[in-house]
Design a protein around this motif. Structure first.
Motif, PDB file in Angstrom:
ATOM      1  N   ARG A  87       0.826  -1.197   0.000  1.00 17.24           N
ATOM      2  CA  ARG A  87       0.000   0.000   0.000  1.00 17.24           C
ATOM      3  C   ARG A  87       0.865   1.254   0.000  1.00 17.24           C
ATOM      4  N   ARG A  88       1.973   1.195   0.675  1.00 21.44           N
ATOM      5  CA  ARG A  88       2.812   2.374   0.848  1.00 21.44           C
ATOM      6  C   ARG A  88       3.798   2.565  -0.289  1.00 21.44           C
ATOM      7  N   TYR A  89       4.293   1.464  -0.826  1.00 16.78           N
ATOM      8  CA  TYR A  89       5.390   1.562  -1.796  1.00 16.78           C
ATOM      9  C   TYR A  89       5.019   1.035  -3.179  1.00 16.78           C
ATOM     10  N   ASP A  90       3.732   0.909  -3.490  1.00 20.88           N
ATOM     11  CA  ASP A  90       3.344   0.326  -4.775  1.00 20.88           C
ATOM     12  C   ASP A  90       3.882   1.131  -5.960  1.00 20.88           C
ATOM     13  N   LEU A  91       3.846   2.462  -5.867  1.00 16.83           N
ATOM     14  CA  LEU A  91       4.328   3.275  -6.982  1.00 16.83           C
ATOM     15  C   LEU A  91       5.842   3.181  -7.141  1.00 16.83           C
ATOM     16  N   TYR A  92       6.553   2.966  -6.040  1.00 13.88           N
ATOM     17  CA  TYR A  92       7.991   2.767  -6.129  1.00 13.88           C
ATOM     18  C   TYR A  92       8.305   1.423  -6.792  1.00 13.88           C
ATOM     19  N   LEU A  99      -1.344   6.522 -14.402  1.00 14.17           N
ATOM     20  CA  LEU A  99      -2.247   7.641 -14.683  1.00 14.17           C
ATOM     21  C   LEU A  99      -3.460   7.610 -13.766  1.00 14.17           C
ATOM     22  N   MET A 100      -4.000   6.405 -13.510  1.00 18.84           N
ATOM     23  CA  MET A 100      -5.150   6.285 -12.605  1.00 18.84           C
ATOM     24  C   MET A 100      -4.784   6.748 -11.197  1.00 18.84           C
ATOM     25  N   SER A 101      -3.548   6.496 -10.782  1.00 13.16           N
ATOM     26  CA  SER A 101      -3.104   6.933  -9.460  1.00 13.16           C
ATOM     27  C   SER A 101      -3.031   8.450  -9.376  1.00 13.16           C
ATOM     28  N   VAL A 102      -2.849   9.105 -10.534  1.00 14.41           N
ATOM     29  CA  VAL A 102      -2.870  10.565 -10.560  1.00 14.41           C
ATOM     30  C   VAL A 102      -4.303  11.073 -10.495  1.00 14.41           C
ATOM     31  N   LEU A 103      -5.189  10.467 -11.292  1.00 13.67           N
ATOM     32  CA  LEU A 103      -6.573  10.948 -11.385  1.00 13.67           C
ATOM     33  C   LEU A 103      -7.396  10.583 -10.149  1.00 13.67           C
ATOM     34  N   TYR A 104      -7.129   9.413  -9.576  1.00 15.74           N
ATOM     35  CA  TYR A 104      -7.898   8.936  -8.419  1.00 15.74           C
ATOM     36  C   TYR A 104      -6.922   8.509  -7.318  1.00 15.74           C
ATOM     37  N   PRO A 105      -6.327   9.458  -6.629  1.00 17.45           N
ATOM     38  CA  PRO A 105      -5.320   9.099  -5.628  1.00 17.45           C
ATOM     39  C   PRO A 105      -5.878   8.383  -4.407  1.00 17.45           C
ATOM     40  N   SER A 106      -7.143   8.617  -4.078  1.00 19.90           N
ATOM     41  CA  SER A 106      -7.727   8.014  -2.883  1.00 19.90           C
ATOM     42  C   SER A 106      -8.323   6.652  -3.193  1.00 19.90           C
ATOM     43  N   ARG A 107      -8.167   5.698  -2.272  1.00 16.20           N
ATOM     44  CA  ARG A 107      -8.740   4.371  -2.451  1.00 16.20           C
ATOM     45  C   ARG A 107     -10.257   4.400  -2.359  1.00 16.20           C
ATOM     46  N   LEU A 108     -10.820   5.482  -1.850  1.00 18.53           N
ATOM     47  CA  LEU A 108     -12.268   5.584  -1.728  1.00 18.53           C
ATOM     48  C   LEU A 108     -12.916   6.096  -3.008  1.00 18.53           C
ATOM     49  N   SER A 151       4.892   6.813 -18.038  1.00 22.09           N
ATOM     50  CA  SER A 151       4.636   6.119 -16.777  1.00 22.09           C
ATOM     51  C   SER A 151       5.456   6.712 -15.641  1.00 22.09           C
ATOM     52  N   LEU A 152       6.704   7.054 -15.943  1.00 24.13           N
ATOM     53  CA  LEU A 152       7.578   7.646 -14.922  1.00 24.13           C
ATOM     54  C   LEU A 152       7.019   8.979 -14.439  1.00 24.13           C
ATOM     55  N   VAL A 153       6.600   9.836 -15.374  1.00 26.90           N
ATOM     56  CA  VAL A 153       6.044  11.145 -14.999  1.00 26.90           C
ATOM     57  C   VAL A 153       4.761  10.969 -14.195  1.00 26.90           C
ATOM     58  N   PHE A 154       3.876  10.067 -14.663  1.00 23.74           N
ATOM     59  CA  PHE A 154       2.623   9.827 -13.934  1.00 23.74           C
ATOM     60  C   PHE A 154       2.899   9.336 -12.511  1.00 23.74           C
ATOM     61  N   CYS A 155       3.861   8.437 -12.358  1.00 19.10           N
ATOM     62  CA  CYS A 155       4.184   7.896 -11.036  1.00 19.10           C
ATOM     63  C   CYS A 155       4.677   8.997 -10.101  1.00 19.10           C
ATOM     64  N   LEU A 156       5.542   9.858 -10.597  1.00 17.49           N
ATOM     65  CA  LEU A 156       6.079  10.923  -9.754  1.00 17.49           C
ATOM     66  C   LEU A 156       4.974  11.882  -9.320  1.00 17.49           C
ATOM     67  N   ILE A 157       4.060  12.205 -10.236  1.00 22.23           N
ATOM     68  CA  ILE A 157       2.945  13.082  -9.877  1.00 22.23           C
ATOM     69  C   ILE A 157       2.034  12.396  -8.859  1.00 22.23           C
ATOM     70  N   ALA A 158       1.771  11.097  -9.081  1.00 22.41           N
ATOM     71  CA  ALA A 158       0.903  10.355  -8.159  1.00 22.41           C
ATOM     72  C   ALA A 158       1.524  10.264  -6.763  1.00 22.41           C
ATOM     73  N   ILE A 159       2.839  10.062  -6.693  1.00 18.68           N
ATOM     74  CA  ILE A 159       3.513  10.011  -5.389  1.00 18.68           C
ATOM     75  C   ILE A 159       3.346  11.334  -4.653  1.00 18.68           C
ATOM     76  N   ASP A 160       3.455  12.437  -5.397  1.00 19.32           N
ATOM     77  CA  ASP A 160       3.284  13.746  -4.773  1.00 19.32           C
ATOM     78  C   ASP A 160       1.853  13.936  -4.268  1.00 19.32           C
ATOM     79  N   ARG A 161       0.869  13.504  -5.051  1.00 14.82           N
ATOM     80  CA  ARG A 161      -0.528  13.663  -4.632  1.00 14.82           C
ATOM     81  C   ARG A 161      -0.847  12.815  -3.402  1.00 14.82           C
ATOM     82  N   ARG A 162      -0.244  11.637  -3.310  1.00 11.34           N
ATOM     83  CA  ARG A 162      -0.530  10.769  -2.170  1.00 11.34           C
ATOM     84  C   ARG A 162       0.055  11.298  -0.853  1.00 11.34           C
ATOM     85  N   GLN A 163       1.026  12.194  -0.963  1.00  8.37           N
ATOM     86  CA  GLN A 163       1.616  12.725   0.253  1.00  8.37           C
ATOM     87  C   GLN A 163       0.595  13.474   1.100  1.00  8.37           C
TER      88      GLN A 163
END
Length: 303
Positions: free
Chosen positions: A5-10, A48-57, A102-114
């Motif tokens: 859950r914590r490190y999936d994007l990594y 990309l989905m992790s960027v658009l929908y960062p919350s599991r809810l 994918s790399l750019v999307f992952c970095l943006i998603a990591i920032d949003r999850r913070q």
């Protein structure tokens, strides 16, 4: 579960790096496919989905899976179209384009999850279940989801095959031999000897001309997406033969042809000795692949 859950994007970032290393490092084909197919079908959409929908809810597990698959196909197809009309649709360009997105999307998603509470971080699609309440499962909806998943996988498989397919340079080569007057006829058919020396050559049904060797024109068209060095191999009655060039000297058999360019060479030859029904075979190789599965044969006689 907490680790995923914590490190999936990594983990996705690590997968992207391994996919690039597998393709560029010449790893065995099963490993290249192991990393290449998910890079087309899963990774871009998941990032990309992790960027658009960062919350599991935001989405259910099934909705997150379908959304990730659909987004992956969309990104891959759009990237393929863009590459086709810009730098060219090649394995390397597809690899770097999808990896870069994918790399750019992952970095943006990591920032949003913070900025999310820990219990809202979604993690991998198939691991943890959602915490919000769901309606009882609907049989017809499940059936439709299964059908949609199968269709998307089928389309994605075809797209992945086209994007990852390695084409042989021979598929983009055209090879012609021209006879007298640069036409695809009137090839050398008769050598006229004066003692042991060639004194004249007859081309097809045309009158004989004074010459010490016969002329052929070799034409190669490279319609691929990169410069290619072709190799011409000639066999005269089963023995290796070296053509002569118009300006003198032997032809080394190598022809460098830039992209979308037609290269033509005038080549000259004469038989080793007098004799009827001698056969000249000419093979063209693009890299290590033959352009033709059968040799082009020119039959001529000498008197």
């Amino acid at each position: 579960m907490n680790f995923l859950r914590r490190y999936d994007l990594y983990l996705v970032l690590l997968f992207i790096v391994l996919a690039v290393l597998a393709a560029e490092g010449g790893w065995v084909l099963p490993l290249r496919l192991l990393f290449g197919v998910p890079l087309v079908l899963i990774v871009p959409g998941y990032a990309l989905m992790s960027v658009l929908y960062p919350s599991r809810l935001s989405l259910s597990r099934s909705g997150r899976f379908m959304m990730g698959l659909g987004l992956s196909l969309s990104v891959s197809i759009l990237a393929g179209l863009a590459l086709n009309y810009t730098v060219g649709l090649e394995q390397a360009s597809v690899l770097y384009a999808l990896s870069g997105f994918s790399l750019v999307f992952c970095l943006i998603a990591i920032d949003r999850r913070q900025h999310l509470p820990p219990n809202e971080k979604p993690g991998l699609i198939l691991t943890p279940p959602d915490t919000k309440r769901h309606l009882p499962p609907n049989t017809s909806q499940i059936f439709l989801n299964v059908i949609l998943t199968v269709c998307l996988l089928g389309v994605g498989g075809v797209a992945a095959k086209q994007l990852l397919q390695v084409y042989s340079p021979a598929e983009f080569a055209q090879f012609y031999l021209l006879g007298l007057n640069d036409t695809a006829e009137n090839f050398p058919s008769l050598f006229i000897l004066n003692g042991e020396q060639v004194a004249g050559v007859k081309y097809g049904n045309q009158p004989a001309v004074v010459a010490v060797s016969a002329r052929l024109k070799l034409v190669i068209f490279n319609s691929g997406q990169s410069e290619m060095v072709y190799q011409v191999e000639a066999l005269l009655n089963g023995q290796n033969y070296r053509f002569s060039l118009k300006e003198g000297g032997e032809f080394d058999g190598l022809v460098k042809v830039p992209v979308d360019t037609i290269k033509s060479l005038e080549l000259y030859f004469a038989p080793f000795e007098a004799g009827d029904n001698q056969v000249l075979e000419i093979w063209l190789y693009a890299g290590e692949t033959t352009v033709f599965t059968k040799p082009l044969k020119i039959v001529f006689s000498t008197v």
